[in-house]
Design a protein around this motif. Structure first.
Motif, PDB file in Angstrom:
ATOM      1  N   UNK A 153       0.860  -1.183   0.000  1.00  0.00           N
ATOM      2  CA  UNK A 153       0.000   0.000   0.000  1.00  0.00           C
ATOM      3  C   UNK A 153       0.893   1.228   0.000  1.00  0.00           C
ATOM      4  N   UNK A 154       0.835   1.979  -1.080  1.00  0.00           N
ATOM      5  CA  UNK A 154       1.662   3.176  -1.220  1.00  0.00           C
ATOM      6  C   UNK A 154       0.824   4.415  -0.946  1.00  0.00           C
ATOM      7  N   UNK A 184      -6.358  -1.113   2.663  1.00  0.00           N
ATOM      8  CA  UNK A 184      -5.324  -0.369   3.371  1.00  0.00           C
ATOM      9  C   UNK A 184      -5.967   0.869   4.006  1.00  0.00           C
ATOM     10  N   UNK A 185      -5.478   1.261   5.179  1.00  0.00           N
ATOM     11  CA  UNK A 185      -5.954   2.498   5.787  1.00  0.00           C
ATOM     12  C   UNK A 185      -4.759   3.288   6.313  1.00  0.00           C
ATOM     13  N   UNK A 186      -4.995   4.591   6.447  1.00  0.00           N
ATOM     14  CA  UNK A 186      -3.993   5.486   7.025  1.00  0.00           C
ATOM     15  C   UNK A 186      -4.714   6.470   7.932  1.00  0.00           C
ATOM     16  N   UNK A 203      -0.703   3.210   9.919  1.00  0.00           N
ATOM     17  CA  UNK A 203      -1.173   2.599   8.664  1.00  0.00           C
ATOM     18  C   UNK A 203      -1.435   1.124   8.922  1.00  0.00           C
ATOM     19  N   UNK A 204      -2.282   0.553   8.093  1.00  0.00           N
ATOM     20  CA  UNK A 204      -2.558  -0.860   8.311  1.00  0.00           C
ATOM     21  C   UNK A 204      -3.572  -1.402   7.343  1.00  0.00           C
ATOM     22  N   UNK A 238      -8.852   5.526   3.216  1.00  0.00           N
ATOM     23  CA  UNK A 238      -8.945   4.137   2.768  1.00  0.00           C
ATOM     24  C   UNK A 238      -8.446   3.991   1.345  1.00  0.00           C
ATOM     25  N   UNK A 239      -7.850   2.830   1.074  1.00  0.00           N
ATOM     26  CA  UNK A 239      -7.548   2.470  -0.292  1.00  0.00           C
ATOM     27  C   UNK A 239      -8.767   1.881  -0.969  1.00  0.00           C
ATOM     28  N   UNK A 240      -8.603   1.491  -2.242  1.00  0.00           N
ATOM     29  CA  UNK A 240      -9.744   1.010  -3.017  1.00  0.00           C
ATOM     30  C   UNK A 240     -10.034  -0.466  -2.767  1.00  0.00           C
TER      31      UNK A 240
END
Length: 114
Positions: free
Chosen positions: A22-23, A95-97, A34-35, A104-106
């Motif tokens: 996850x970038x 992925x989350x930050x 992040x996680x 959130x990522x997609x």
């Protein structure tokens, strides 16, 4: 704003391994934790693992000893190494930050066949 792009999902047999990446981009200086979460069909999204900027990690009981989260602060990237995968690990992984807000990522699909 923070943008997250995941990669690394796919189809694997039970007992196999995958590594998710996850970038992060954007206002990355504001990111603390992040996680990863995951969501299986018909189930709620659940926490999988998290890591702070100084490397403190947290895992869900269901993945302890099998999954490892790591972080490359220079690349603004978090990784999830998944070993000994089980069919119950099948889900969309997000992925989350955590910064001022949670981003959130997609999502990336992980499918484990029996």
């Amino acid at each position: 704003q923070v943008q997250l792009v995941e990669s690394g999902g796919g189809l694997v047999q039970a007992g196999g391994s995958l590594r998710l990446s996850c970038a992060a981009s954007g206002t990355i200086f504001s990111i603390n934790v992040m996680g990863w979460f995951r969501q299986a069909p018909g189930k709620q999204r659940e926490f999988v693992a998290g890591i702070t900027t100084v490397g403190t990690t947290t895992y869900a009981d269901s993945v302890k000893g099998r999954f490892t989260i790591s972080r490359d602060n220079a690349k603004n990237t978090v990784y999830l190494q998944m070993n000994s995968l089980k069919p119950d690990d099948t889900a969309v992984y997000y992925c989350y930050a955590d910064a001022i807000s949670r981003y959130w990522g997609q999502g990336t699909q992980v499918t484990v066949s029996s």
